[in-house]
Enzyme design. Sequence first.
Site, PDB file in Angstrom:
ATOM      1  N   SER A 136       0.814  -1.223   0.000  1.00 35.76           N
ATOM      2  CA  SER A 136       0.000   0.000   0.000  1.00 35.76           C
ATOM      3  C   SER A 136       0.841   1.264   0.000  1.00 35.76           C
ATOM      4  O   SER A 136       1.940   1.304   0.579  1.00 35.76           O
ATOM      5  CB  SER A 136      -0.869  -0.013   1.254  1.00 35.76           C
ATOM      6  OG  SER A 136      -1.387   1.258   1.521  1.00 35.76           O
ATOM      7  N   GLU A 138       0.255   3.531   1.898  1.00 36.88           N
ATOM      8  CA  GLU A 138       0.382   3.921   3.310  1.00 36.88           C
ATOM      9  C   GLU A 138       1.792   3.683   3.840  1.00 36.88           C
ATOM     10  O   GLU A 138       2.164   4.201   4.888  1.00 36.88           O
ATOM     11  CB  GLU A 138      -0.637   3.168   4.171  1.00 36.88           C
ATOM     12  CG  GLU A 138      -2.014   3.780   4.173  1.00 36.88           C
ATOM     13  CD  GLU A 138      -2.118   5.073   4.994  1.00 36.88           C
ATOM     14  OE1 GLU A 138      -1.631   5.116   6.126  1.00 36.88           O
ATOM     15  OE2 GLU A 138      -2.699   6.037   4.479  1.00 36.88           O
ATOM     16  N   TYR A 160      -1.618   0.313  10.359  1.00 38.00           N
ATOM     17  CA  TYR A 160      -1.806  -0.363   9.077  1.00 38.00           C
ATOM     18  C   TYR A 160      -0.571  -0.186   8.199  1.00 38.00           C
ATOM     19  O   TYR A 160      -0.052  -1.145   7.621  1.00 38.00           O
ATOM     20  CB  TYR A 160      -3.046   0.223   8.385  1.00 38.00           C
ATOM     21  CG  TYR A 160      -3.259  -0.217   6.958  1.00 38.00           C
ATOM     22  CD1 TYR A 160      -4.037  -1.329   6.652  1.00 38.00           C
ATOM     23  CD2 TYR A 160      -2.690   0.489   5.893  1.00 38.00           C
ATOM     24  CE1 TYR A 160      -4.232  -1.726   5.331  1.00 38.00           C
ATOM     25  CE2 TYR A 160      -2.881   0.102   4.579  1.00 38.00           C
ATOM     26  CZ  TYR A 160      -3.655  -1.013   4.302  1.00 38.00           C
ATOM     27  OH  TYR A 160      -3.841  -1.401   3.001  1.00 38.00           O
TER      28      TYR A 160
HETATM   29  P1  NAP Z   1     -11.366  -5.297   1.353  1.00 42.25           P
HETATM   30  O1  NAP Z   1     -12.488  -5.073   0.399  1.00 42.25           O
HETATM   31  O2  NAP Z   1     -11.468  -4.748   2.740  1.00 42.25           O
HETATM   32  O3  NAP Z   1     -11.135  -6.877   1.435  1.00 42.25           O
HETATM   33  C1  NAP Z   1     -10.285  -7.422   2.410  1.00 42.25           C
HETATM   34  C2  NAP Z   1     -10.320  -8.928   2.347  1.00 42.25           C
HETATM   35  O4  NAP Z   1      -9.538  -9.432   3.449  1.00 42.25           O
HETATM   36  C3  NAP Z   1     -11.736  -9.532   2.486  1.00 42.25           C
HETATM   37  O5  NAP Z   1     -11.818 -10.701   1.713  1.00 42.25           O
HETATM   38  C4  NAP Z   1     -11.781  -9.870   3.968  1.00 42.25           C
HETATM   39  O6  NAP Z   1     -12.654 -10.957   4.275  1.00 42.25           O
HETATM   40  C5  NAP Z   1     -10.350 -10.314   4.211  1.00 42.25           C
HETATM   41  N1  NAP Z   1     -10.060 -10.217   5.659  1.00 42.25           N
HETATM   42  C6  NAP Z   1     -10.210  -9.135   6.449  1.00 42.25           C
HETATM   43  N2  NAP Z   1      -9.897  -9.441   7.718  1.00 42.25           N
HETATM   44  C7  NAP Z   1      -9.563 -10.766   7.715  1.00 42.25           C
HETATM   45  C8  NAP Z   1      -9.156 -11.694   8.716  1.00 42.25           C
HETATM   46  N3  NAP Z   1      -9.013 -11.337   9.988  1.00 42.25           N
HETATM   47  N4  NAP Z   1      -8.885 -12.963   8.345  1.00 42.25           N
HETATM   48  C9  NAP Z   1      -9.019 -13.346   7.040  1.00 42.25           C
HETATM   49  N5  NAP Z   1      -9.411 -12.527   6.054  1.00 42.25           N
HETATM   50  C10 NAP Z   1      -9.675 -11.256   6.400  1.00 42.25           C
HETATM   51  O7  NAP Z   1      -9.992  -4.748   0.760  1.00 42.25           O
HETATM   52  P2  NAP Z   1      -9.575  -4.468  -0.772  1.00 42.25           P
HETATM   53  O8  NAP Z   1      -9.862  -3.045  -1.060  1.00 42.25           O
HETATM   54  O9  NAP Z   1     -10.106  -5.536  -1.622  1.00 42.25           O
HETATM   55  O10 NAP Z   1      -7.985  -4.585  -0.662  1.00 42.25           O
HETATM   56  C11 NAP Z   1      -7.325  -5.818  -0.875  1.00 42.25           C
HETATM   57  C12 NAP Z   1      -5.922  -5.743  -0.288  1.00 42.25           C
HETATM   58  O11 NAP Z   1      -5.219  -4.671  -0.907  1.00 42.25           O
HETATM   59  C13 NAP Z   1      -5.873  -5.482   1.209  1.00 42.25           C
HETATM   60  O12 NAP Z   1      -4.779  -6.181   1.749  1.00 42.25           O
HETATM   61  C14 NAP Z   1      -5.618  -3.989   1.293  1.00 42.25           C
HETATM   62  O13 NAP Z   1      -4.979  -3.665   2.510  1.00 42.25           O
HETATM   63  C15 NAP Z   1      -4.737  -3.774   0.093  1.00 42.25           C
HETATM   64  N6  NAP Z   1      -4.812  -2.431  -0.487  1.00 42.25           N
HETATM   65  C16 NAP Z   1      -6.001  -1.947  -0.918  1.00 42.25           C
HETATM   66  C17 NAP Z   1      -6.047  -0.675  -1.476  1.00 42.25           C
HETATM   67  C18 NAP Z   1      -7.336  -0.074  -1.963  1.00 42.25           C
HETATM   68  O14 NAP Z   1      -7.352   1.131  -2.240  1.00 42.25           O
HETATM   69  N7  NAP Z   1      -8.399  -0.852  -2.133  1.00 42.25           N
HETATM   70  C19 NAP Z   1      -4.865   0.073  -1.614  1.00 42.25           C
HETATM   71  C20 NAP Z   1      -3.674  -0.470  -1.138  1.00 42.25           C
HETATM   72  C21 NAP Z   1      -3.647  -1.741  -0.605  1.00 42.25           C
HETATM   73  P3  NAP Z   1     -14.176 -10.732   4.773  1.00 42.25           P
HETATM   74  O15 NAP Z   1     -14.974 -10.549   3.504  1.00 42.25           O
HETATM   75  O16 NAP Z   1     -14.478 -11.993   5.489  1.00 42.25           O
HETATM   76  O17 NAP Z   1     -14.177  -9.516   5.631  1.00 42.25           O
HETATM   77  O1  G4F Z   2     -11.212   6.022   2.020  1.00 50.29           O
HETATM   78  P1  G4F Z   2     -10.231   6.050   3.128  1.00 50.29           P
HETATM   79  O2  G4F Z   2     -10.636   5.435   4.401  1.00 50.29           O
HETATM   80  O3  G4F Z   2      -8.894   5.415   2.528  1.00 50.29           O
HETATM   81  P2  G4F Z   2      -7.364   5.418   3.027  1.00 50.29           P
HETATM   82  O4  G4F Z   2      -7.249   5.725   4.461  1.00 50.29           O
HETATM   83  O5  G4F Z   2      -6.596   6.282   2.100  1.00 50.29           O
HETATM   84  O6  G4F Z   2      -6.955   3.888   2.830  1.00 50.29           O
HETATM   85  C1  G4F Z   2      -7.273   3.182   1.639  1.00 50.29           C
HETATM   86  O7  G4F Z   2      -6.235   3.365   0.702  1.00 50.29           O
HETATM   87  C2  G4F Z   2      -4.956   2.860   1.125  1.00 50.29           C
HETATM   88  C3  G4F Z   2      -3.959   3.139   0.005  1.00 50.29           C
HETATM   89  O8  G4F Z   2      -3.122   4.172   0.413  1.00 50.29           O
HETATM   90  C4  G4F Z   2      -5.084   1.373   1.371  1.00 50.29           C
HETATM   91  F1  G4F Z   2      -3.862   0.865   1.711  1.00 50.29           F
HETATM   92  C5  G4F Z   2      -6.110   1.094   2.443  1.00 50.29           C
HETATM   93  O9  G4F Z   2      -6.288  -0.322   2.580  1.00 50.29           O
HETATM   94  C6  G4F Z   2      -7.450   1.706   2.013  1.00 50.29           C
HETATM   95  O10 G4F Z   2      -7.929   1.003   0.900  1.00 50.29           O
HETATM   96  O11 G4F Z   2      -9.791   7.570   3.443  1.00 50.29           O
HETATM   97  C7  G4F Z   2      -9.296   8.417   2.438  1.00 50.29           C
HETATM   98  C8  G4F Z   2      -9.143   9.811   3.013  1.00 50.29           C
HETATM   99  C9  G4F Z   2      -8.375   9.840   4.319  1.00 50.29           C
HETATM  100  O12 G4F Z   2      -7.484  10.921   4.286  1.00 50.29           O
HETATM  101  C10 G4F Z   2      -9.428  10.096   5.383  1.00 50.29           C
HETATM  102  O13 G4F Z   2      -8.955  10.794   6.530  1.00 50.29           O
HETATM  103  O14 G4F Z   2     -10.436  10.339   3.319  1.00 50.29           O
HETATM  104  C11 G4F Z   2     -10.392  10.957   4.586  1.00 50.29           C
HETATM  105  N1  G4F Z   2     -11.750  10.994   5.136  1.00 50.29           N
HETATM  106  C12 G4F Z   2     -12.453  12.140   5.396  1.00 50.29           C
HETATM  107  N2  G4F Z   2     -13.653  11.822   5.902  1.00 50.29           N
HETATM  108  C13 G4F Z   2     -12.502   9.948   5.470  1.00 50.29           C
HETATM  109  C14 G4F Z   2     -13.702  10.459   5.955  1.00 50.29           C
HETATM  110  N3  G4F Z   2     -12.265   8.610   5.390  1.00 50.29           N
HETATM  111  C15 G4F Z   2     -13.256   7.772   5.797  1.00 50.29           C
HETATM  112  N4  G4F Z   2     -13.059   6.426   5.688  1.00 50.29           N
HETATM  113  N5  G4F Z   2     -14.451   8.240   6.289  1.00 50.29           N
HETATM  114  C16 G4F Z   2     -14.722   9.576   6.382  1.00 50.29           C
HETATM  115  O15 G4F Z   2     -15.790   9.994   6.837  1.00 50.29           O
END
Ligand code: NAP
Ligand code: G4F
Length: 334
Positions: A136, A138, A160
């Site tokens: 990520s 992050e 995270y």
């Molecule tokens: P997501 O929709 O939250 O999906 C997360 C997956 O992990 C789900 O299948 C969830 O299963 C599983 N999981 C969560 N907690 C678990 C646990 N304790 N044990 C086993 N499985 C568990 O996330 P995503 O957006 O698809 O992201 C996929 C991966 O990419 C994650 O590792 C995330 O950190 C990383 N990532 C995402 C983004 C983004 O912008 N989407 C960016 C950077 C990195 P359940 O359905 O059972 O909850």
């Molecule tokens: O949508 P967010 O919660 O995503 P965030 O924190 O960027 O994380 C996502 O992207 C990461 C990649 O850099 C992944 F690694 C991670 O797994 C996840 O998919 O928040 C985005 C931004 C943040 O700055 C947060 O402070 O939106 C701001 N925000 C403002 N109001 C909010 C809110 N975020 C959330 N979730 N809810 C709010 O009400």
Amino acid sequence: MSAASTAPTALITGITGQDGSYLADLLLGKGYVVHGVVRRTSSLDRSRLGHLYADPAIYGQRLFLHYADLDDPTPLRRLLAKIAPDEIYHLAGQSHVGLSFEIAESTCDLTAMGTLRLLEMIRDLPKPPRLFHASSSELFGQPAVAPQTEATPWVPVSPYGAAKAFATRMVTIYRQTYGLHACNGILFNHESPRRGENFVTRKICRAAASIKLGLQKKLSLGNLDALRDWGYAPDYVRGMWLTLQQAEADDYVFATGELHSVRDLAAQAFAAVDLDWEPYVEVNPAFFRPAEAANLVGDPSRARQRLGWTPSRTFGEIIAEMTQSEYAALAKSA
Ligand code: NAP
Ligand code: G4F
């Protein structure tokens, strides 16, 4: 020999998530046999996979789900030995950054130690599969330079981010030390109608649609000035697959290179339903984080040059699609 037995086999952890479900679609479309690891929950509602369950030519034929957990290595070790996948996509994790401050230990156990456990299992296999790890942006936390590349130093500011940093480094160590074909995708934010409801894009798009339909009056948000590099989730899973098709394992940044604020996002989502956002949005300090990543914008040059990867949608197109999808779903159930 059946087609399925000669097809490439992939294992996806986190198959029920946003990315896991799109990746399953992509790999099945390419003729793979796909195995997904799921955790035991009291609900069997895995709605993102519903279209695949419903297809008798897919579910139980080319798509298989297995109960296993990354804190309980034996079932996963057995599964790996039994299905001998060619490729593993490791996506499982507690993916909410804000929540990671509340549940730091379980976030780190799954994201950091869970990845290490998987690497240990792979290392012991007679023919280790290729591994993609969903890292990520992050990692970068509050970086001194922008945009960020694969070489930018890491300064994570959340549990995270720190857990992802540990896991990312371990993937590199196992690649260099044991010769595993193990790769990190350093993924910047990516969104879609399948995004979890407590991420800011989906929360805003849903609220805009709900307010337009008269089902909701206000939307409470945290930091409106926060900036992110938001892309389209199906593009990022294509990047995951491309990463594992390279002869040499390496790490890749996947990003759009564009920054937008939460304020811009609200304006775009409300505009998609012909509303002005300002009268409806209120700021609630409960949604602010103890520490906030800043300046996160990626440079995907390596992915573009080596993988031919480019984003297919603009920010405006993604937010319009998400808002219209919410509107259609809410209007149907209202
Ligand atoms: P997501 O929709 O939250 O999906 C997360 C997956 O992990 C789900 O299948 C969830 O299963 C599983 N999981 C969560 N907690 C678990 C646990 N304790 N044990 C086993 N499985 C568990 O996330 P995503 O957006 O698809 O992201 C996929 C991966 O990419 C994650 O590792 C995330 O950190 C990383 N990532 C995402 C983004 C983004 O912008 N989407 C960016 C950077 C990195 P359940 O359905 O059972 O909850
Ligand atoms: O949508 P967010 O919660 O995503 P965030 O924190 O960027 O994380 C996502 O992207 C990461 C990649 O850099 C992944 F690694 C991670 O797994 C996840 O998919 O928040 C985005 C931004 C943040 O700055 C947060 O402070 O939106 C701001 N925000 C403002 N109001 C909010 C809110 N975020 C959330 N979730 N809810 C709010 O009400």
